[in-house]
Design a protein around this motif. Structure first.
Motif, short mmCIF file in Angstrom:
data_model
loop_
_atom_site.label_atom_id
_atom_site.label_comp_id
_atom_site.label_asym_id
_atom_site.label_seq_id
_atom_site.Cartn_x
_atom_site.Cartn_y
_atom_site.Cartn_z
N ALA A 48 -29.02 5.15 -2.69
CA ALA A 48 -28.41 4.06 -1.92
C ALA A 48 -28.36 4.40 -0.44
CB ALA A 48 -27.01 3.75 -2.45
N LEU A 49 -28.01 5.63 -0.12
CA LEU A 49 -27.95 6.05 1.29
C LEU A 49 -29.34 6.05 1.92
CD1 LEU A 49 -25.35 8.93 1.00
CD2 LEU A 49 -25.02 6.77 2.23
N MET A 50 -30.33 6.53 1.18
CA MET A 50 -31.69 6.55 1.73
C MET A 50 -32.22 5.13 1.92
SD MET A 50 -33.57 9.90 0.11
CE MET A 50 -32.84 9.92 -1.52
N ALA A 51 -31.87 4.24 1.02
CA ALA A 51 -32.31 2.85 1.18
C ALA A 51 -31.65 2.19 2.38
CB ALA A 51 -31.99 2.06 -0.09
N ALA A 52 -30.51 2.73 2.82
CA ALA A 52 -29.75 2.14 3.93
C ALA A 52 -29.93 2.90 5.24
CB ALA A 52 -28.27 2.09 3.56
N LEU A 53 -30.93 3.75 5.35
CA LEU A 53 -31.07 4.58 6.55
C LEU A 53 -31.24 3.75 7.82
CD1 LEU A 53 -33.27 7.61 5.45
CD2 LEU A 53 -30.83 7.59 5.99
N GLU A 54 -31.91 2.61 7.74
CA GLU A 54 -32.05 1.78 8.94
C GLU A 54 -30.68 1.36 9.47
OE1 GLU A 54 -34.68 -1.49 8.57
OE2 GLU A 54 -36.42 -0.27 8.06
N HIS A 55 -29.74 1.13 8.56
CA HIS A 55 -28.37 0.79 8.96
C HIS A 55 -27.75 1.92 9.76
CE1 HIS A 55 -24.31 -0.76 8.72
NE2 HIS A 55 -23.90 0.28 8.03
N PHE A 56 -27.91 3.15 9.28
CA PHE A 56 -27.34 4.31 9.99
C PHE A 56 -28.06 4.55 11.31
CE2 PHE A 56 -26.13 5.11 5.57
CZ PHE A 56 -24.79 5.44 5.72
N ALA A 57 -29.36 4.32 11.34
CA ALA A 57 -30.13 4.53 12.57
C ALA A 57 -29.73 3.52 13.65
CB ALA A 57 -31.62 4.43 12.28
N GLY A 58 -29.13 2.42 13.24
CA GLY A 58 -28.74 1.39 14.20
C GLY A 58 -27.40 1.61 14.84
N PHE A 59 -26.74 2.73 14.57
CA PHE A 59 -25.40 2.98 15.12
C PHE A 59 -25.42 3.35 16.60
CE2 PHE A 59 -23.20 4.31 10.88
CZ PHE A 59 -23.38 3.02 10.41
N GLY A 60 -26.59 3.72 17.12
CA GLY A 60 -26.66 4.10 18.52
C GLY A 60 -26.56 5.60 18.75
N PHE A 61 -26.55 6.38 17.69
CA PHE A 61 -26.58 7.84 17.77
C PHE A 61 -27.90 8.33 17.18
CE2 PHE A 61 -22.17 6.55 17.33
CZ PHE A 61 -21.54 7.27 18.34
N GLY A 62 -28.26 9.57 17.50
CA GLY A 62 -29.39 10.15 16.81
C GLY A 62 -29.08 10.30 15.33
N LEU A 63 -30.09 10.13 14.48
CA LEU A 63 -29.91 10.25 13.03
C LEU A 63 -30.69 11.47 12.54
CD1 LEU A 63 -28.86 9.10 10.32
CD2 LEU A 63 -30.98 7.75 10.21
N LEU A 64 -29.98 12.40 11.94
CA LEU A 64 -30.60 13.58 11.33
C LEU A 64 -30.62 13.38 9.83
CD1 LEU A 64 -30.06 17.27 12.32
CD2 LEU A 64 -30.09 16.63 9.91
N PHE A 65 -31.76 13.67 9.20
CA PHE A 65 -31.93 13.44 7.77
C PHE A 65 -32.44 14.70 7.11
CE2 PHE A 65 -34.69 12.31 4.18
CZ PHE A 65 -33.80 11.56 3.40
#
Length: 278
Positions: free
Chosen positions: A198-215
């Motif tokens: 579920a989290l991986m499917a929603a990564l675009e949501h997390f990337a849209g927060f305005g911070f760098g996203l580390l995976f």
């Protein structure tokens, strides 16, 4: 301390190579506990294309035992110093929950504090603000020793997003600049297979927060839950690459991996295909 990352011209994310200076990490525990072996492996990862080296002296695998800060420093500091003596341009991240370890590592030349506890430890926020280093705030339900016992959420995406938002807000309130903050949803840290997917499917949501996203999903056990033949961590390259490519497409800016050469190659090919279609 190296204070910046230069974007790749093709737009692909940065690759963070994992260097565990531990006897008990899930994938390569014990292989690089010797300083010379760890230095040589770190240098090899840089040659393979790693943009960042993530050096850790305490395992955070499920069931891992805690390590005191003196022992952790004794493991990581000589390795950081040895690598930067050979490669002064190396960008290093320190993977630790302990402010004193982070402070010593930053003093030795590390650039980022990668904290699976999201700077919730005593004095961690103030320490990071004083250090003025880059930080990665990760979500973890529970603690390494027990996090996989019975993870539960009403809505994992919403709860992880809210947690990371609160921690980013706390970091900025403490004086850490927004551009120095990365967020990590914490794949495998207090999550079932369904939670991870579920989290991986929603990564675009997390990337849209305005911070760098580390995976980071490299070699993790959820891959075996999908493909039962992947019993060993070394059998999970295909699943790791699939997750890395998905994360890159979803907007992750740093991909944390064990298999650097293969991941860099996969990301280069994906970027070439995407750019050819523009």
């Amino acid at each position: 301390m190296k204070g910046f990352l230069t974007p790749h011209p093709d737009g692909r994310p940065f690759v963070m190579g994992v260097l565990n200076v531990t006897p008990d990490s899930f994938s390569d525990g014990g292989r690089f506990i010797d300083v010379d072996a760890a230095r040589d492996h770190g240098l090899a990862l840089l040659e393979e294309g790693a943009d960042i080296l993530d050096i850790g002296g305490e395992s955070t695998r499920p069931g891992a035992r805690p390590v005191d800060e003196i022992e952790e420093m004794d493991r990581v500091l000589p390795v950081i110093e040895a690598i930067r003596a050979m490669r002064p341009d190396a960008i290093v991240s320190i993977d630790t929950m302990k402010p004193d370890v982070a402070g010593a590592a930053i003093g030795a030349g590390a650039w980022m504090w990668n904290d699976v506890n999201a700077l919730r430890g005593e004095g961690a926020l103030d320490c990071a603000a004083d250090l003025q280093c880059a930080v990665c705030l990760m979500h973890m339900q529970g603690e390494p020793g027990s996090m996989q016992d019975a993870p539960a959420y009403e809505n994992v995406v919403t709860e992880v997003a809210q947690f990371l938002g609160r921690r980013a807000g706390a970091a900025m309130s403490a004086g850490i600049a927004k551009e120095k903050i990365w967020l990590d949803p914490g794949i495998g840290f207090g999550k079932t297979l369904a939670h991870n997917l579920a989290l991986m499917a929603a990564l675009e949501h997390f990337a849209g927060f305005g911070f760098g996203l580390l995976f980071g999903a490299s070699r993790k056990r959820f891959i075996q839950a999908i493909d039962e033949t992947a019993a060993s961590a070394q059998d999970r390259l295909g699943g790791s690459l699939a997750a890395a490519l998905h994360a890159a497409r979803a907007g992750a800016s740093i991909i944390r991996v064990h298999d650097v050469r293969e991941t860099v190659q996969a990301l280069k090919v994906q970027a070439a295909i995407a750019n050819a279609g523009r």
